[in-house]
Scaffold this active site. Structure first.
Site, short mmCIF file in Angstrom:
data_model
loop_
_atom_site.label_atom_id
_atom_site.label_comp_id
_atom_site.label_asym_id
_atom_site.label_seq_id
_atom_site.Cartn_x
_atom_site.Cartn_y
_atom_site.Cartn_z
N SER A 221 47.47 -2.99 -12.37
CA SER A 221 48.57 -3.32 -13.29
C SER A 221 49.86 -2.72 -12.79
CB SER A 221 48.24 -2.75 -14.68
OG SER A 221 49.34 -2.93 -15.58
N HIS A 223 52.29 -2.69 -15.14
CA HIS A 223 52.86 -2.50 -16.48
C HIS A 223 53.77 -3.69 -16.84
CE1 HIS A 223 52.85 1.11 -19.26
NE2 HIS A 223 53.69 0.33 -19.90
N ARG A 259 47.62 -15.83 -18.39
CA ARG A 259 48.00 -16.55 -19.61
C ARG A 259 46.98 -17.58 -20.08
NH1 ARG A 259 50.32 -12.69 -19.94
NH2 ARG A 259 52.53 -12.27 -19.78
C1 FMN Z 1 56.59 -4.12 -25.36
C2 FMN Z 1 55.53 -3.62 -24.46
C3 FMN Z 1 54.96 -2.38 -24.72
C4 FMN Z 1 53.94 -1.89 -23.88
N1 FMN Z 1 53.37 -0.67 -24.19
C5 FMN Z 1 52.36 -0.21 -23.40
C6 FMN Z 1 51.71 1.02 -23.71
O1 FMN Z 1 52.04 1.71 -24.68
N2 FMN Z 1 50.70 1.43 -22.89
C7 FMN Z 1 50.31 0.70 -21.80
O2 FMN Z 1 49.40 1.10 -21.08
N3 FMN Z 1 50.90 -0.47 -21.50
C8 FMN Z 1 51.90 -0.94 -22.26
N4 FMN Z 1 52.50 -2.14 -21.96
C9 FMN Z 1 52.05 -2.88 -20.74
C10 FMN Z 1 50.94 -3.88 -21.05
O3 FMN Z 1 49.77 -3.27 -21.51
C11 FMN Z 1 50.58 -4.74 -19.81
O4 FMN Z 1 50.17 -3.88 -18.77
C12 FMN Z 1 51.73 -5.59 -19.30
O5 FMN Z 1 52.51 -6.10 -20.36
C13 FMN Z 1 51.24 -6.75 -18.42
O6 FMN Z 1 50.45 -7.66 -19.12
P1 FMN Z 1 51.03 -9.04 -19.73
O7 FMN Z 1 51.77 -9.74 -18.64
O8 FMN Z 1 49.83 -9.77 -20.19
O9 FMN Z 1 51.96 -8.67 -20.85
C14 FMN Z 1 53.50 -2.65 -22.78
C15 FMN Z 1 54.07 -3.91 -22.55
C16 FMN Z 1 55.06 -4.40 -23.36
C17 FMN Z 1 55.63 -5.76 -23.09
#
Ligand code: FMN
Length: 338
Positions: A221, A223, A259
């Site tokens: 990841s 993030h 997605r």
């Molecule tokens: C608004 C927001 C808050 C997030 N907060 C956290 C968090 O507290 N801890 C964490 O490990 N990842 C956090 N993430 C990251 C997500 O868990 C994930 O790794 C990232 O969004 C990629 O996945 P996606 O493309 O499906 O959103 C956050 C992401 C977003 C958008």
């Protein structure tokens, strides 16, 4: 629109760009976009010349029977990023309970406001421990206190998003938060005393250290592009990371721009044991609440089943690398960076 999110039909990082607070990415904001785009570069090998039979997406991960290898990703500080519609507790409660009903598992997030993890622990406790709290890479003393909180909630596994070292609000903390050495990860895994998941791995070298530290799983990841601008997408590094720790008991999860069920199939073919999806679950809950999660998981499962049928895999274990075409241009690196 809720808070800074446009609730786009396709959540590809384009509309939110670099909006933080909000669901955007860091810097120019192109890492979230790249995460989404690169899964689409992997193509499927259509193959229906095989003996037909029932297709099952079911798996058992950490001793838990799951309807599919899908986890809702951790999202902390929802009020900061998405406005006042839900409190931290309401969001986590809806997420954890709806995930259980859908047959999957939800991760929860953490933040500088200690109520974020407290609310997550409350929701997980209310669900009999069936959720995975994710603790930020605080100073070890703070990690110890937070670990006690989530263990008290009965969480069956615990994660740490080590990549949160790149979040602006963790910088300059006193005592300092940030990167964790292999020795510190060993200490944290021992504190956890249950499956410990290291989230935020983007290189074979970091993956090997997490394995040596006793991680039960890693999450490949970045993030969602929120911690380092200009890094590769997770699709581009998944294969080399999965290969680097092949044969170890550590599971490989991946997130970032996944997605649909087709993306999930590709991730598994490239070495993942499961996927996390974060922003789509936020959208499901803000748009349709509890039912939104059920309908999202139904859709993902059915797309995954359809892809399995069309590519010749009847079980998740049968999904293999030869069922996808990975761009040759994606250069691979080993643990030494060669
Ligand atoms: C608004 C927001 C808050 C997030 N907060 C956290 C968090 O507290 N801890 C964490 O490990 N990842 C956090 N993430 C990251 C997500 O868990 C994930 O790794 C990232 O969004 C990629 O996945 P996606 O493309 O499906 O959103 C956050 C992401 C977003 C958008």
């Amino acid at each position: 629109m809720y808070g800074h999110c446009y609730g786009c039909k396709i959540c590809n990082g384009r509309a939110c760009g670099s909006t933080i607070p909000g669901p955007g990415a860091k810097g120019v904001g192109d890492v979230a976009i790249r995460n989404y785009d690169m899964w689409k570069q992997v193509r499927l090998n259509l193959n229906v010349v095989y003996e037909a039979g029932p297709v099952s997406t079911e798996v058992n991960i950490f001793g838990k029977d799951m309807a599919a290898p899908i986890f809702a990703g951790p999202v902390g500080a929802v009020q900061l990023h998405y406005g006042d519609k839900f409190t931290e507790f309401e969001y986590n409660d809806l997420l954890i309970k709806s995930c259980i009903e859908a047959g999957i598992i939800g991760f929860t997030g953490d933040g500088t406001d200690e109520q974020v993890l407290r609310a997550a622990a409350g929701s997980i406790a209310a669900a009999g421990g069936q959720g995975i709290p994710t603790i930020k890479p605080w100073h070890l003393g703070t990690v110890g206190a937070k670990m006690a909180l989530v263990k008290g909630a009965g969480a069956f596994a615990v994660a740490m998003d080590v990549d949160a070292a790149g979040l602006p609000f963790l910088k300059g903390k006193n005592p300092p938060a940030g990167p964790k050495s292999q020795e510190e990860l060993i200490e944290i895994a021992e504190m956890a005393d249950r499956p410990f998941i290291v989230k935020g791995i983007m290189t074979p070298r970091a993956a090997i250290k997490a394995v040596k530290a006793g991680a039960a799983a890693i999450v490949v990841s970045n993030h969602g592009g929120r911690v380092l601008d200009q890094c590769p997408s997770t699709a581009e590094v998944l294969l080399e990371i999965a290969e680097a720790i092949k044969g170890s008991p550590c599971l490989v999860f991946v997130d970032g721009g996944i997605r649909d069920g087709v993306d999930i199939f590709k991730a598994i073919a490239m070495g993942a044991d499961g996927v996390l999806m974060a922003r789509p679950f936020v959208n499901a809950i803000y748009q349709q609440g509890y039912e939104g999660v059920l309908s999202l998981v139904r859709r993902l499962k059915s797309e995954l089943e359809d892809t399995m049928l069309m590519c010749g895999a009847k079980t998740i274990a049968e999904i293999s690398k030869d069922m996808v075409r990975i761009p040759k241009l994606w250069q691979h690196y080993d643990a030494e960076g060669n």
